[in-house]
Design a protein around this motif. Structure first.
Motif, PDB file in Angstrom:
ATOM      1  N   CYS A 159       1.004  -1.177   0.157  1.00  0.00           N
ATOM      2  CA  CYS A 159      -0.386  -0.223  -0.059  1.00  0.00           C
ATOM      3  C   CYS A 159       1.373   1.697   0.107  1.00  0.00           C
ATOM      4  O   CYS A 159      -0.089   2.035   0.277  1.00  0.00           O
ATOM      5  CB  CYS A 159      -0.533   0.237   1.313  1.00  0.00           C
ATOM      6  N   GLY A 160       2.074   1.519  -0.318  1.00  0.00           N
ATOM      7  CA  GLY A 160       2.588   2.320   0.354  1.00  0.00           C
ATOM      8  C   GLY A 160       2.888   2.982   1.438  1.00  0.00           C
ATOM      9  O   GLY A 160       3.406   3.910   1.287  1.00  0.00           O
ATOM     10  N   THR A 161       2.627   2.039   1.988  1.00  0.00           N
ATOM     11  CA  THR A 161       2.581   2.975   4.236  1.00  0.00           C
ATOM     12  C   THR A 161       4.259   2.303   5.117  1.00  0.00           C
ATOM     13  O   THR A 161       4.427   1.299   4.425  1.00  0.00           O
ATOM     14  CB  THR A 161       1.918   2.383   4.856  1.00  0.00           C
ATOM     15  N   GLU A 162       4.614   3.293   4.931  1.00  0.00           N
ATOM     16  CA  GLU A 162       5.817   2.959   6.098  1.00  0.00           C
ATOM     17  C   GLU A 162       6.127   2.102   7.136  1.00  0.00           C
ATOM     18  O   GLU A 162       4.509   2.322   7.622  1.00  0.00           O
ATOM     19  CB  GLU A 162       6.618   4.292   6.550  1.00  0.00           C
ATOM     20  N   PRO A 163       6.405   1.147   6.739  1.00  0.00           N
ATOM     21  CA  PRO A 163       6.103  -0.003   7.856  1.00  0.00           C
ATOM     22  C   PRO A 163       6.448  -0.303   8.869  1.00  0.00           C
ATOM     23  O   PRO A 163       7.380   0.924   9.007  1.00  0.00           O
ATOM     24  CB  PRO A 163       7.067  -1.813   7.451  1.00  0.00           C
ATOM     25  N   LYS A 164       6.324  -0.092  10.200  1.00  0.00           N
ATOM     26  CA  LYS A 164       6.592  -0.520  12.132  1.00  0.00           C
ATOM     27  C   LYS A 164       8.097  -0.152  11.969  1.00  0.00           C
ATOM     28  O   LYS A 164       8.980  -1.173  11.038  1.00  0.00           O
ATOM     29  CB  LYS A 164       5.848  -0.902  12.874  1.00  0.00           C
ATOM     30  N   GLN A 165       8.647   0.794  13.192  1.00  0.00           N
ATOM     31  CA  GLN A 165      10.432   0.040  13.034  1.00  0.00           C
ATOM     32  C   GLN A 165      10.560  -1.348  12.724  1.00  0.00           C
ATOM     33  O   GLN A 165      11.348  -1.523  12.558  1.00  0.00           O
ATOM     34  CB  GLN A 165      10.970   1.723  13.718  1.00  0.00           C
ATOM     35  N   ASP A 166      10.461  -1.586  13.743  1.00  0.00           N
ATOM     36  CA  ASP A 166      10.606  -2.986  14.038  1.00  0.00           C
ATOM     37  C   ASP A 166      10.467  -4.017  13.360  1.00  0.00           C
ATOM     38  O   ASP A 166      11.145  -5.619  12.886  1.00  0.00           O
ATOM     39  CB  ASP A 166       9.959  -3.396  15.516  1.00  0.00           C
ATOM     40  N   LEU A 167       9.490  -4.221  12.868  1.00  0.00           N
ATOM     41  CA  LEU A 167       9.711  -4.748  11.466  1.00  0.00           C
ATOM     42  C   LEU A 167      10.522  -4.579  10.176  1.00  0.00           C
ATOM     43  O   LEU A 167      11.137  -5.011   9.723  1.00  0.00           O
ATOM     44  CB  LEU A 167       8.069  -4.921  10.880  1.00  0.00           C
ATOM     45  N   ALA A 168      10.501  -2.768   9.524  1.00  0.00           N
ATOM     46  CA  ALA A 168      11.211  -2.582   8.752  1.00  0.00           C
ATOM     47  C   ALA A 168      12.367  -2.811   8.622  1.00  0.00           C
ATOM     48  O   ALA A 168      13.392  -3.611   7.236  1.00  0.00           O
ATOM     49  CB  ALA A 168      10.762  -1.272   8.484  1.00  0.00           C
ATOM     50  N   ALA A 169      12.925  -2.985  10.953  1.00  0.00           N
ATOM     51  CA  ALA A 169      14.311  -3.627  10.386  1.00  0.00           C
ATOM     52  C   ALA A 169      15.435  -4.596  10.193  1.00  0.00           C
ATOM     53  O   ALA A 169      16.330  -5.082  10.042  1.00  0.00           O
ATOM     54  CB  ALA A 169      14.936  -2.839  12.376  1.00  0.00           C
ATOM     55  N   LEU A 170      13.743  -5.188   9.663  1.00  0.00           N
ATOM     56  CA  LEU A 170      14.456  -7.221  10.035  1.00  0.00           C
ATOM     57  C   LEU A 170      14.782  -7.445   8.038  1.00  0.00           C
ATOM     58  O   LEU A 170      14.222  -8.117   7.179  1.00  0.00           O
ATOM     59  CB  LEU A 170      12.887  -7.675  10.018  1.00  0.00           C
ATOM     60  N   LEU A 171      13.728  -5.867   6.910  1.00  0.00           N
ATOM     61  CA  LEU A 171      13.654  -6.210   5.859  1.00  0.00           C
ATOM     62  C   LEU A 171      15.018  -6.812   4.735  1.00  0.00           C
ATOM     63  O   LEU A 171      15.649  -7.727   4.485  1.00  0.00           O
ATOM     64  CB  LEU A 171      13.288  -5.286   4.771  1.00  0.00           C
ATOM     65  N   SER A 172      15.642  -6.143   5.606  1.00  0.00           N
ATOM     66  CA  SER A 172      17.572  -6.611   4.601  1.00  0.00           C
ATOM     67  C   SER A 172      18.002  -8.042   5.069  1.00  0.00           C
ATOM     68  O   SER A 172      18.563  -8.697   4.467  1.00  0.00           O
ATOM     69  CB  SER A 172      18.185  -5.878   6.168  1.00  0.00           C
ATOM     70  N   SER A 173      17.500  -8.645   6.774  1.00  0.00           N
ATOM     71  CA  SER A 173      18.125  -9.749   6.953  1.00  0.00           C
ATOM     72  C   SER A 173      17.371 -11.126   6.084  1.00  0.00           C
ATOM     73  O   SER A 173      17.758 -11.873   5.935  1.00  0.00           O
ATOM     74  CB  SER A 173      17.514  -9.990   8.777  1.00  0.00           C
ATOM     75  N   PHE A 174      16.280 -10.734   5.882  1.00  0.00           N
ATOM     76  CA  PHE A 174      14.877 -11.883   4.630  1.00  0.00           C
ATOM     77  C   PHE A 174      15.351 -11.351   2.972  1.00  0.00           C
ATOM     78  O   PHE A 174      14.238 -11.600   2.699  1.00  0.00           O
ATOM     79  CB  PHE A 174      14.212 -11.835   5.770  1.00  0.00           C
ATOM     80  N   ARG A 175      16.123 -10.698   2.849  1.00  0.00           N
ATOM     81  CA  ARG A 175      15.983 -10.141   1.312  1.00  0.00           C
ATOM     82  C   ARG A 175      16.345 -11.447   0.643  1.00  0.00           C
ATOM     83  O   ARG A 175      16.498 -12.230   0.930  1.00  0.00           O
ATOM     84  CB  ARG A 175      17.817  -9.179   1.190  1.00  0.00           C
ATOM     85  N   TRP A 176      15.539 -11.510  -0.826  1.00  0.00           N
ATOM     86  CA  TRP A 176      15.864 -12.661  -1.083  1.00  0.00           C
ATOM     87  C   TRP A 176      17.105 -12.884  -2.380  1.00  0.00           C
ATOM     88  O   TRP A 176      17.169 -14.417  -2.564  1.00  0.00           O
ATOM     89  CB  TRP A 176      14.503 -12.580  -2.332  1.00  0.00           C
ATOM     90  N   ASP A 177      18.156 -11.965  -2.277  1.00  0.00           N
ATOM     91  CA  ASP A 177      19.296 -12.537  -2.737  1.00  0.00           C
ATOM     92  C   ASP A 177      19.897 -11.970  -1.451  1.00  0.00           C
ATOM     93  O   ASP A 177      21.647 -11.992  -1.953  1.00  0.00           O
ATOM     94  CB  ASP A 177      19.902 -11.272  -3.751  1.00  0.00           C
ATOM     95  N   ARG A 178      19.556 -12.612  -0.402  1.00  0.00           N
ATOM     96  CA  ARG A 178      21.006 -12.172   0.500  1.00  0.00           C
ATOM     97  C   ARG A 178      22.186 -13.846   0.642  1.00  0.00           C
ATOM     98  O   ARG A 178      22.984 -13.463   0.943  1.00  0.00           O
ATOM     99  CB  ARG A 178      20.752 -12.672   2.043  1.00  0.00           C
ATOM    100  N   PHE A 179      22.272 -15.126  -0.297  1.00  0.00           N
ATOM    101  CA  PHE A 179      22.309 -16.305  -0.733  1.00  0.00           C
ATOM    102  C   PHE A 179      22.888 -15.396  -1.819  1.00  0.00           C
ATOM    103  O   PHE A 179      24.188 -16.645  -1.962  1.00  0.00           O
ATOM    104  CB  PHE A 179      21.987 -16.786  -0.466  1.00  0.00           C
ATOM    105  N   GLN A 180      23.294 -14.805  -2.354  1.00  0.00           N
ATOM    106  CA  GLN A 180      23.971 -14.559  -3.449  1.00  0.00           C
ATOM    107  C   GLN A 180      25.445 -14.377  -3.886  1.00  0.00           C
ATOM    108  O   GLN A 180      26.365 -14.341  -3.943  1.00  0.00           O
ATOM    109  CB  GLN A 180      23.385 -13.117  -4.790  1.00  0.00           C
TER     110      GLN A 180
END
Length: 354
Positions: free
Chosen positions: A331-352
């Motif tokens: 929806c283009g809404t800024e996620p809550k900070q606690d969840l947004a902070a985890l996005l980098s840990s679960f990127r689809w390309d993190r294994f590359q």
């Protein structure tokens, strides 16, 4: 996962269509419904995501029950993890979050536990939800009541792009007819099959076989989470037993004698008296796994397509937090900070980069 996200989007007045090849394939109809970030011994970002979702479970379930008018079967039963020794118990990754039990205390929590278990951890904050019989039905009803549309028996064959962004999908229905459905935004939450649409995604199936027993009412108060086997008691005395972990089975369907024997032996090692409880049902399913057993969340290789897949053993637990996060992003809404902070840990390309 798909139903949870569809429900959150519909609650935000978004037009939602759920495309489902075969309803019964959904992992939500197969899992035991443990809400167990601590009993599972999760670590690092995966533990943090599990804890954040656990803290949201009550309000998430309340939304579903309010929209559907149906119960979800949420229970704060607590989970006991038994160990062969106190040293083994104290070395457990999440020991700091549990109450330490000696043999006597362990038997108070789980009468009849096999004599090999000398110590334990009680995680009173962990619990369960009756996903197979209640949660999935309530979620489907809540989605419909909020205006979400369903196309059952429809398989997505291909993703289309225009100017580098998602523009639509090619589908085939149960009668073999193909069609094109245009869209600017979509969420890929196809469980263990997610990599079939996007081969870049390192998602693979881990088959699990399960069964249920009918216990005398009140015979088992706590969930028991042992090594390779767990017993999850429902309020009406049904006990869900799982699960095998077959990494080399691929998508081979069906029960196997070896898998059922593994479950039977597991029951004997945990709670011998349960061997005499009559079996009620046997089933199997496929966990969507990734190399580090963490989900793929957020952006995908295709702009406009979001990911919510690869949750392995913890999809039911993490559905509340995942659906909130993905709905915000869609929806283009800024996620809550606690969840947004985890996005980098679960990127689809993190294994590359490994």
């Amino acid at each position: 996962m798909g139903l949870a996200i569809a429900h959150q989007l519909a609650r935000r007045d978004q037009r939602v269509t759920v495309l489902s090849r075969r309803r019964s394939e959904a992992a939500g109809f197969v899992a035991a419904g443990m809400l167990a970030p601590h009993a599972e011994g999760l670590e690092n970002a995966l533990l943090h995501l599990g804890q954040l979702s656990l803290s949201r479970i009550a309000s998430w379930v309340a939304q579903i029950e309010a929209d559907s008018g149906l119960p979800c079967g949420l229970r704060s039963s607590g989970i006991v993890v038994p160990f062969h020794s106190a040293d083994e118990r104290d070395a457990y990754a999440t020991a700091a979050f549990g109450d330490r039990l000696d043999r006597e205390q362990l038997l108070q929590e789980v009468p009849g536990l096999d004599s090999q278990w000398k110590a334990g951890l009680l995680f009173v904050q962990d619990g369960q939800i009756d996903n197979r019989r209640q949660l999935m039905r309530a979620l489907e009803s809540a989605c419909v009541d909020r205006g979400a549309q369903f196309q059952e028996g429809v398989e997505v064959l291909e993703l289309f792009t225009a100017d580098g962004r998602l523009s639509g999908v090619r589908t085939r229905n149960s009668e073999g007819s193909e069609a094109t459905l245009g869209c600017e935004r979509a969420v890929l939450c196809s469980g263990a099959w997610s990599g079939q649409l996007l081969p870049q995604l390192p998602v693979f199936p881990v088959k699990g076989q399960m069964l249920s027993l009918q216990s005398p009412r009140g015979a088992l108060r706590r969930v028991i989470f042992g090594p390779g086997i767990y017993l999850v008691p429902r309020e009406d005395g049904l006990v869900v037993v799982g699960a095998t972990s077959e990494r080399n089975a691929g998508f081979s369907e069906g029960l196997t004698p070896q898998g059922q024997t593994t479950l039977k032996q597991g029951i004997a090692t945990l709670l011998p008296e349960a061997e005499s409880w009559p079996p009620m049902e046997r089933w199997w399913g496929f966990r969507p796994c990734t190399p580090d057993e963490g989900p793929l969340l957020g952006k995908s290789p295709i702009p406009g397509l979001l990911l919510a897949c690869g949750h392995h053993r913890n999809g039911v637990l993490m559905a509340g937090a995942t659906s909130e996060l993905i709905a915000d992003l869609a929806c283009g809404t800024e996620p809550k900070q606690d969840l947004a902070a985890l996005l980098s840990s679960f990127r689809w390309d993190r294994f590359q980069s490994r």
